[in-house]
Design an enzyme around this catalytic site. Structure first.
Site, short mmCIF file in Angstrom:
data_model
loop_
_atom_site.label_atom_id
_atom_site.label_comp_id
_atom_site.label_asym_id
_atom_site.label_seq_id
_atom_site.Cartn_x
_atom_site.Cartn_y
_atom_site.Cartn_z
N TYR A 34 0.83 -1.21 0.00
CA TYR A 34 0.00 0.00 0.00
C TYR A 34 0.86 1.25 0.00
O TYR A 34 0.63 2.20 -0.76
CB TYR A 34 -0.91 -0.04 1.22
CG TYR A 34 -1.88 1.12 1.32
CD1 TYR A 34 -3.01 1.18 0.53
CD2 TYR A 34 -1.66 2.15 2.24
CE1 TYR A 34 -3.91 2.23 0.63
CE2 TYR A 34 -2.56 3.21 2.35
CZ TYR A 34 -3.67 3.24 1.55
OH TYR A 34 -4.56 4.29 1.66
N LYS A 77 0.95 4.31 -2.84
CA LYS A 77 0.61 5.71 -2.55
C LYS A 77 1.80 6.64 -2.77
O LYS A 77 1.62 7.79 -3.17
CB LYS A 77 0.07 5.84 -1.12
CG LYS A 77 -1.31 5.19 -0.93
CD LYS A 77 -2.39 5.86 -1.77
CE LYS A 77 -3.76 5.26 -1.50
NZ LYS A 77 -4.82 5.85 -2.33
N1 LIG Z 1 -9.73 5.28 5.25
C1 LIG Z 1 -8.56 5.82 5.53
O1 LIG Z 1 -8.15 5.96 6.68
C2 LIG Z 1 -7.71 6.35 4.39
C3 LIG Z 1 -6.57 7.08 4.71
C4 LIG Z 1 -5.79 7.59 3.69
C5 LIG Z 1 -6.14 7.36 2.38
N2 LIG Z 1 -7.23 6.62 2.09
C6 LIG Z 1 -7.54 6.42 0.66
O2 LIG Z 1 -8.84 6.95 0.44
C7 LIG Z 1 -9.45 6.28 -0.66
C8 LIG Z 1 -10.82 5.77 -0.23
O3 LIG Z 1 -10.62 4.84 0.82
P1 LIG Z 1 -11.76 4.44 1.85
O4 LIG Z 1 -11.14 4.35 3.19
O5 LIG Z 1 -12.96 5.30 1.66
O6 LIG Z 1 -12.03 2.94 1.36
P2 LIG Z 1 -13.39 2.15 1.05
O7 LIG Z 1 -14.46 2.51 2.00
O8 LIG Z 1 -13.00 0.72 0.92
O9 LIG Z 1 -13.82 2.71 -0.40
C9 LIG Z 1 -13.01 2.46 -1.50
C10 LIG Z 1 -13.80 2.74 -2.75
O10 LIG Z 1 -12.95 2.46 -3.88
C11 LIG Z 1 -13.64 1.57 -4.72
N3 LIG Z 1 -12.75 0.73 -5.51
C12 LIG Z 1 -11.81 -0.16 -5.09
N4 LIG Z 1 -11.22 -0.74 -6.15
C13 LIG Z 1 -11.80 -0.21 -7.25
C14 LIG Z 1 -11.64 -0.39 -8.65
N5 LIG Z 1 -10.77 -1.28 -9.17
N6 LIG Z 1 -12.39 0.34 -9.49
C15 LIG Z 1 -13.29 1.23 -9.02
N7 LIG Z 1 -13.51 1.45 -7.72
C16 LIG Z 1 -12.76 0.72 -6.85
C17 LIG Z 1 -14.52 0.74 -3.81
O11 LIG Z 1 -15.54 0.08 -4.55
P3 LIG Z 1 -16.33 -1.19 -3.94
O12 LIG Z 1 -17.31 -0.64 -2.94
O13 LIG Z 1 -16.97 -1.81 -5.13
O14 LIG Z 1 -15.29 -2.08 -3.29
C18 LIG Z 1 -15.03 1.84 -2.90
O15 LIG Z 1 -16.06 2.56 -3.52
C19 LIG Z 1 -8.48 5.18 -1.08
O16 LIG Z 1 -7.71 5.61 -2.17
C20 LIG Z 1 -7.62 4.99 0.17
O17 LIG Z 1 -6.37 4.46 -0.14
C21 LIG Z 1 -8.02 6.12 3.05
#
Ligand SMILES: NC(=O)c1ccc[n+]([C@@H]2O[C@H](COP(=O)([O-])OP(=O)(O)OC[C@H]3O[C@@H](n4cnc5c(N)ncnc54)[C@H](OP(=O)(O)O)[C@@H]3O)[C@@H](O)[C@H]2O)c1
Length: 194
Positions: free
Chosen positions: A176, A180
């Site tokens: 990961y 990033k």
């Molecule tokens: N949560 C944190 O603490 C955090 C911190 C820093 C950065 N981030 C980043 O923020 C972003 C969102 O994360 P989140 O925490 O909200 O995660 P999440 O709740 O798992 O949501 C991820 C989203 O991305 C979609 N996705 C995954 N693979 C995909 C693909 N191949 N094509 C299209 N859509 C896809 C998922 O679709 P499905 O519902 O179909 O799986 C979901 O809608 C990510 O880039 C993550 O790395 C998160």
């Protein structure tokens, strides 16, 4: 708002993308395109946001199918947005996932696991950006200022990972973190280019 901005948030059917869209809907200044690889999930999310109390009547939310691992899906999403709106004002490259694996555990090869993580978190975001660039360029007509947002992570920071505090967590999450860090460079490259 007379001329709302068109914003696409990838991976907006849940998580951060969903909550960002929910907040944007409250302003009434945007046509929000809920990017989702599963159109049904995207439509459910769009409906849920539209039903929230307190949204101005000008709020528009609709789902767009977009799967970052499929060139065809990305191409069709850009075609749809182009035909429907003629431009895109803000692209939020948010879709991504966190692969916790640190080894193969008898499953897919390490090469395959690494490929999959990079395919979504890096390569997919590049292909989406390339496909939508012509529509973002059209956003400048009418004195708008197009934006591209990349959802990165502190786990991708080279500075924070190498500050020498001895935190054992820094030995983990190689997949990961790498995806990033590379995404950060992609964002900087676009910033320099545009
Ligand atoms: N949560 C944190 O603490 C955090 C911190 C820093 C950065 N981030 C980043 O923020 C972003 C969102 O994360 P989140 O925490 O909200 O995660 P999440 O709740 O798992 O949501 C991820 C989203 O991305 C979609 N996705 C995954 N693979 C995909 C693909 N191949 N094509 C299209 N859509 C896809 C998922 O679709 P499905 O519902 O179909 O799986 C979901 O809608 C990510 O880039 C993550 O790395 C998160």
């Amino acid at each position: 708002m007379a001329n709302p901005m068109v914003i696409l948030v990838t991976g907006a059917n849940q998580g951060l993308g969903y909550y960002a869209s929910e907040i944007l809907a409250k302003s009434g200044n945007y046509i929000i395109l809920i990017g989702s690889r599963d159109l049904n999930k995207g439509q459910e999310a769009a409906q849920k946001i539209l039903q929230e109390p307190g949204n101005p009547s000008s709020t528009k939310v609709e789902a767009v199918q977009i799967d970052l691992s499929s060139d065809e899906s990305i191409h069709l999403a850009a075609k749809y947005v182009g035909e429907r709106y003629g431009r895109l004002d803000i692209l939020v490259n948010n879709a991504g996932y966190y692969d916790f694996r640190e080894g193969t555990d008898g499953g897919p090869s390490w090469r395959q696991i690494f490929h999959e993580q990079l395919d979504t978190n890096l390569i997919g975001q590049e292909i989406v950006t390339q496909e939508f660039l012509p529509l973002l360029h059209k956003s400048t007509e009418g004195a708008r200022s197009p934006r591209i947002v990349f959802t990165t992570s502190t786990l991708g920071s080279l500075t924070m990972a190498s500050d020498g505090d001895g935190n054992p967590v820094k030995l983990q999450h190689k997949l990961y973190r790498t995806s990033k860090s590379a995404l950060n460079m992609l964002a900087v490259t676009y910033a320099n280019q545009l």
